[in-house]
Design a protein around this motif. Structure first.
Motif, PDB file in Angstrom:
ATOM      1  N   GLU A  92      34.484  10.974 106.919  1.00  0.00           N
ATOM      2  CA  GLU A  92      33.043  10.452 107.345  1.00  0.00           C
ATOM      3  C   GLU A  92      31.991  11.389 107.209  1.00  0.00           C
ATOM      4  O   GLU A  92      30.658  11.063 106.742  1.00  0.00           O
ATOM      5  CB  GLU A  92      33.274  10.217 109.060  1.00  0.00           C
ATOM      6  CG  GLU A  92      34.335   9.384 109.550  1.00  0.00           C
ATOM      7  CD  GLU A  92      33.930   7.947 109.097  1.00  0.00           C
ATOM      8  OE1 GLU A  92      32.831   7.443 109.456  1.00  0.00           O
ATOM      9  OE2 GLU A  92      34.763   7.276 108.822  1.00  0.00           O
ATOM     10  N   LYS A 111      32.006  12.609  96.280  1.00  0.00           N
ATOM     11  CA  LYS A 111      31.072  11.587  96.246  1.00  0.00           C
ATOM     12  C   LYS A 111      31.372  10.328  97.358  1.00  0.00           C
ATOM     13  O   LYS A 111      30.099   9.716  97.367  1.00  0.00           O
ATOM     14  CB  LYS A 111      30.375  11.735  95.152  1.00  0.00           C
ATOM     15  CG  LYS A 111      31.037  10.914  93.827  1.00  0.00           C
ATOM     16  CD  LYS A 111      30.257  10.889  92.722  1.00  0.00           C
ATOM     17  CE  LYS A 111      31.089  10.117  91.462  1.00  0.00           C
ATOM     18  NZ  LYS A 111      30.201   9.999  90.525  1.00  0.00           N
ATOM     19  N   SER A 118      32.219  10.251 100.032  1.00  0.00           N
ATOM     20  CA  SER A 118      32.060  10.807 101.729  1.00  0.00           C
ATOM     21  C   SER A 118      31.162   9.575 102.169  1.00  0.00           C
ATOM     22  O   SER A 118      29.998   9.418 101.622  1.00  0.00           O
ATOM     23  CB  SER A 118      31.819  12.035 101.674  1.00  0.00           C
ATOM     24  OG  SER A 118      32.745  12.903 101.107  1.00  0.00           O
ATOM     25  N   LYS A 119      30.973   9.278 103.574  1.00  0.00           N
ATOM     26  CA  LYS A 119      30.125   8.517 104.111  1.00  0.00           C
ATOM     27  C   LYS A 119      28.935   9.149 104.276  1.00  0.00           C
ATOM     28  O   LYS A 119      27.934   8.727 103.845  1.00  0.00           O
ATOM     29  CB  LYS A 119      30.748   7.998 105.438  1.00  0.00           C
ATOM     30  CG  LYS A 119      32.006   6.944 105.496  1.00  0.00           C
ATOM     31  CD  LYS A 119      31.353   5.616 105.821  1.00  0.00           C
ATOM     32  CE  LYS A 119      32.414   4.741 105.663  1.00  0.00           C
ATOM     33  NZ  LYS A 119      33.729   5.067 105.511  1.00  0.00           N
ATOM     34  N   THR A 120      28.936  10.393 104.902  1.00  0.00           N
ATOM     35  CA  THR A 120      27.495  11.083 104.984  1.00  0.00           C
ATOM     36  C   THR A 120      27.946  12.548 104.484  1.00  0.00           C
ATOM     37  O   THR A 120      28.883  13.137 104.673  1.00  0.00           O
ATOM     38  CB  THR A 120      27.163  11.286 106.474  1.00  0.00           C
ATOM     39  OG1 THR A 120      27.022  10.113 107.022  1.00  0.00           O
ATOM     40  CG2 THR A 120      25.988  12.053 106.613  1.00  0.00           C
ATOM     41  N   ILE A 121      27.108  13.168 103.566  1.00  0.00           N
ATOM     42  CA  ILE A 121      26.985  14.372 102.891  1.00  0.00           C
ATOM     43  C   ILE A 121      26.030  15.269 103.365  1.00  0.00           C
ATOM     44  O   ILE A 121      24.656  14.881 103.283  1.00  0.00           O
ATOM     45  CB  ILE A 121      27.170  13.929 101.302  1.00  0.00           C
ATOM     46  CG1 ILE A 121      28.171  13.382 100.824  1.00  0.00           C
ATOM     47  CG2 ILE A 121      27.114  15.635 100.714  1.00  0.00           C
ATOM     48  CD1 ILE A 121      28.282  12.855  99.385  1.00  0.00           C
TER      49      ILE A 121
END
Lengths: 331, 253
Positions: free
Chosen positions: A274, A292, A294-297
């Motif tokens: 997440e 890359k 991932s929901k939020t980086i």
């Protein structure tokens, strides 16, 4: 039953078309099922047809009991044998071949882990089929999607082989429910699976109380910018605030800051949490390949030109040695 | 004294940002910098080290691919391999060539050349398959030591430390065997100019898959090759307080 009835009337190709049956090779450590098996079953479900799960090892009780309760499993095959010590592919391949000879599966799946990647190509070669690595989607029973060039291109391919041997990228398939099923359990085909070619000696596993990297909801990851292994403590403190796993770039592993099994990237682990917090990581192609999705980086880096900022949802241009302790304190 | 066969692949250089062709058939390779697959450099280094330690008598570098693959074999020869074999496959056949074909070629060559050890990279950075070593071992019925972090030769065979998901694992295998190199097996050497010059004189044999009796009929059909989804550009925040606010907004804290 249905297949047997129609067999008389329809051509063989149609039979194969209708009677998809998938074997999922369970991954476990003789104590518990590896959760990626549930993600792999989700890919099997998308292919359609009956799903059989093979549990092989020196102690299969815990994993096979878990698998029998999983939603959508038709049958559990159990192969408990001292020959499977260390899950060597030289001993497991003849077992899976024996199961394949008996049940004629159309698809054979495993998770794209070190275990699955080690075993399935050996099996595919014995079946004279071209395996399909690390699929991220199923388009139909013979058409699959996977990434190439470190995730910079997406290949959709149609397999012409009669049996599809596939490893599944766990992060792209939501796990099937671990309850609601009541599969029957039976013994896998027996045989002499003793392996004279290779022998398992020992394992040195990295001990950690943190969540397992590939299934963690939050990951805090460090790169060369951390400058030393000791400085990773800053990341562990931050990770504690989230109950997060800690990962690393290749640069951090090569420099000896952290062990190799924490490496995230094209040649390490692929993760899609997440929240992914990249600290002191420039964002090389090979690292982006692993995170890359991932929901939020979030990126914390002192170089405003670092490529990581091109994929980050939230970026902070700052010295990590100041910003990370401040962030930990304010959370 | 063992004879070692090393597989090397010519791939688009790891630092190049690849571009997908507009017709969705593949990625642009013309005019793009190519080099030896990084994992194969590690495989070559390990084989050459074995020769330097007198554990290997001869190192044979093999590449399957178009004419330009010979440049990659020359690089392996400059690093210390003794001779090369180029198995030529080009054009459409090469576009659809899979690890199953390469492993059939390598296993046939391993027998023809009486190799005791085949060392390959754990994966090619273009197709990212991670299959060829495992399949070569299967075709030869040899043991496999994949994702090698350390390889030691004992009296009876090899002791191998492997990189696995939770850490490291040690196995023993008999010889002959097939190994695949992980990144941390060694640090490949640079070829020096004198060695590059010497490599030009080392023998390089060219053959075709059919000379080895290997059928390279396509096992897959490429439906499409497309760009991955592009992430929306994010925001740069001025300080830690703003970052904390963003994390709260996203429901992460």
């Amino acid at each position: 039953m249905f297949c047997n009835t129609v067999r008389r009337n329809v051509s063989r190709a149609n039979i194969l078309h209708r009677c998809k049956s998938t074997l999922v090779i369970a991954e476990h450590n003789n104590e518990a099922l590896n959760p990626i098996t549930l993600n792999t079953m989700a890919a099997a479900k998308k292919i359609g047809g009956d799903v059989t799960v093979l549990v092989a090892g020196t102690k299969c009780g815990p994993a096979s009991e878990t698998v029998a309760k999983v939603e959508g499993v038709a049958k559990v095959l159990v192969a408990e044998n001292a020959a499977f010590k260390g899950f060597t592919p030289e001993s497991l391949t003849p077992l899976v071949l024996a199961a394949q000879n008996q049940f004629k599966f159309t698809h054979i799946l495993a998770g794209a882990t070190a275990f699955g990647k080690n075993l399935l190509p050996r099996l595919a070669a014995k079946l004279d089929v071209s395996p399909i690595s690390e699929i991220i989607d199923v388009k139909s029973e013979d058409t699959f999607v996977r990434t190439i060039y470190a995730g910079n291109a997406i290949l959709t391919l149609r397999s012409k082989d009669p049996v599809k041997v596939i490893t599944v990228r766990g992060t792209n398939f939501a796990p099937v429910a671990a309850s609601g099923g009541s599969a029957k359990t039976e013994n896998a085909p027996s045989g002499d699976f003793a392996n004279s070619l290779s022998e398992f000696v020992s394992q040195e596993l990295t001990k950690s109380d943190r969540p397992e990297l590939t299934s963690a909801k939050v990951i805090v990851s460090g790169g060369r910018g951390l400058k030393s292994g000791d400085n990773f403590k800053l990341l562990y403190d931050l990770a504690d605030k989230f109950g997060a796993a800690v990962g690393a770039s290749r640069a951090a592993v090569d420099a000896g800051y952290v062990p190799n099994d924490l490496q995230i990237g094209q040649t390490g682990k692929i993760v899609a949490p997440e929240l992914y917090i990249a600290v002191g990581i420039s964002g090389a192609i090979q690292h982006l390949a692993g995170m890359k999705d991932s929901k939020t980086i979030v990126a914390i880096n002192k170089d405003p030109e670092a490529p990581i900022f091109q994929v980050a949802d939230v970026g902070l241009v700052a010295d990590l040695f100041k910003a990370v302790p401040e962030l930990t304190q304010k959370l | 004294m063992a004879r070692v066969l090393v597989g090397v692949k010519r791939v688009i250089d790891y630092a190049v940002k690849v571009r997908v062709k507009p017709d969705k058939t593949g990625v642009v390779t013309d005019g793009v910098k190519h080099s030896m697959n990084p994992f194969d450099e590690i495989a070559v280094e390990e084989a050459v080290k074995m020769k330097e330690k007198k554990l290997a008598s001869e190192v044979i570098a093999v590449s399957v691919g178009p004419t330009q693959s010979q440049e990659i074999i020359r690089t392996a020869l400059a690093m210390g391999a003794d001779r090369g074999i180029h198995v030529e496959v080009s054009g459409k056949d090469y576009d659809l060539l899979q690890p199953i074909h390469v492993s059939k070629i390598l296993s046939k060559l391993a027998l023809d050349e009486k190799a005791d050890l085949v060392i390959l990279g754990k994966q090619a950075i273009d197709d990212d398959s991670n299959q060829t070593a495992q399949m070569t071992a299967a075709m030869l019925d040899w043991p496999q030591g994949t994702f090698c972090n350390k390889v030691e030769k004992g009296d009876a065979g090899l002791t191998i430390v492997r990189e696995i998901d939770g850490g490291l694992e040690t196995i023993k295998t008999k010889l002959p065997a097939v190994l695949s190199a992980d990144l941390r097996l060694n640090t490949p050497r640079y070829a020096t100019l004198p060695n590059i010059m010497k490599a030009k004189k080392k023998p390089l044999k060219k053959i075709a898959p059919k000379d080895l009796g290997v059928d390279t009929a396509a096992r897959i059909e490429i439906v499409s090759v497309v760009d991955p989804p592009v992430r929306q550009a994010g925001a740069v925040v001025p300080d830690v307080d703003a970052l904390v606010a963003k994390l709260k907004e996203g429901g992460h804290v």
